[in-house]
Write an enzyme that holds these catalytic residues in place. Sequence first.
Site, PDB file in Angstrom:
ATOM      1  N   TYR A 172      -7.490   8.348  10.148  1.00 31.17           N
ATOM      2  CA  TYR A 172      -6.620   9.050   9.207  1.00 31.17           C
ATOM      3  C   TYR A 172      -7.404   9.438   7.952  1.00 31.17           C
ATOM      4  O   TYR A 172      -7.327  10.587   7.475  1.00 31.17           O
ATOM      5  CB  TYR A 172      -5.436   8.156   8.839  1.00 31.17           C
ATOM      6  CG  TYR A 172      -4.450   8.779   7.889  1.00 31.17           C
ATOM      7  CD1 TYR A 172      -3.581   9.780   8.312  1.00 31.17           C
ATOM      8  CD2 TYR A 172      -4.372   8.361   6.558  1.00 31.17           C
ATOM      9  CE1 TYR A 172      -2.667  10.353   7.441  1.00 31.17           C
ATOM     10  CE2 TYR A 172      -3.472   8.928   5.680  1.00 31.17           C
ATOM     11  CZ  TYR A 172      -2.614   9.918   6.124  1.00 31.17           C
ATOM     12  OH  TYR A 172      -1.714  10.490   5.252  1.00 31.17           O
ATOM     13  N   GLY A 189       5.640  21.409   9.237  1.00 33.04           N
ATOM     14  CA  GLY A 189       6.143  20.038   9.318  1.00 33.04           C
ATOM     15  C   GLY A 189       7.451  19.824   8.588  1.00 33.04           C
ATOM     16  O   GLY A 189       7.600  18.875   7.798  1.00 33.04           O
TER      17      GLY A 189
END
Length: 298
Positions: A156, A10
Site C-alpha cells: 500500500y 470510487g
Amino acid sequence: MAQKITLITGCSSGIGLNLAVKLGKDAAKKYLVYSTMRNLGKKGPLQEAADSALNDTILIRPLDVKSDDSVKNAVSEIINEHGRIDIVVNNAGIASFNPIEYSPMHDIRDVLETNFFGPVRVIRAVLPYMKEQRSGHVINVTSVAGVAGYPFYETYCASKHAMEGLTESLAIRMKSFDVKLSSILPGPVDTNINDNIVEWNRLPAKGEVDQVTQKQLEILRIHARDHFDNMAQTSDEICDVICNVIETDAPNKPIRFKTGEFVDSRVSKKLVDFGGNTWVEFARKLIEEPMDLTKSEK
C-alpha cells in the site's frame, strides 16, 4: 459562470460518495459531477444521498480504473458532451495489509493496478484535453502512507509513494499549461476501505510465518484498531479539505495538503531527518509492545 465539469472515481462509498454529493449539491450549482464506480450494482447509497441532484448535477457512470477501455469511454463521454473537463479527483483505491514476503504476487499487482496504474490511466486520458484548454485540476487522494512507510503496509505504501512522486513530477511540467496538480494526504479514515482491505482476512496462520513476524502482526493489529478508534477522521472531514483545495485559487498554492493533526505529526517526524532513522525508530513502536502512541509521542 459555466459549471465545472468534474470527474470523481470510487464513488460507491466513503470519500468519493461524500465528495460527489457535496460538490453536486453546491447551492450555486457550480459543479456538474460525473460520479463513477466500477460496479454500478453499488450505486444505491449514492442515488439516495444525491436525492434531487441525481441526473441534474450528479451523474452516475461506470468506470473501472483497471480497464483502459472503461477509462477511455468515461472520459470520451464527458468530452463529447461538454468539450472539456475541469476537475479530476482520483479517489478509487484499495488498502493492503500483509508482510510482503508472504503476499502472493497477484495481490501485490492488484493493489498497484488499482492505486497507481488506475490513476495513471485516468491522468493519461484527461491531460491532452486539459493541456489543449490550458486549464484543469487533477487531485490525487493519496495518504500519509505516501510519505511515510508503515510496517506490513509495504505494498500500500509503495502505491501511495508512487502517486506522490507522479503528482510532484507532473506538477512541475503542467505549470506551463496552467494545469494544477494536488495530492490529498489523509491518515486513518473511517470508511469501508478497511472492510475491503486486501489480505486482511487471509493473513498467514500461526506456524506459517516466523515467530518474530507473527508477534509483530498481533501487536500491529492492536495499534491498527487504536488508530481507527481514536484517530480516524470522517470522510466528510476529508471532503472539506478537498473542496477547499478546489475552491482556493492562490498563486503559490501548495502541491500537498494534509488533512489533520495526525498526518501533520507523522509527516513532521518523517521530514525532520532525511536519513530516515528518526521515522524508522518511531514507526517501530507500532510492532513493539502495545502503547498509547498519542501520549508517547508528546
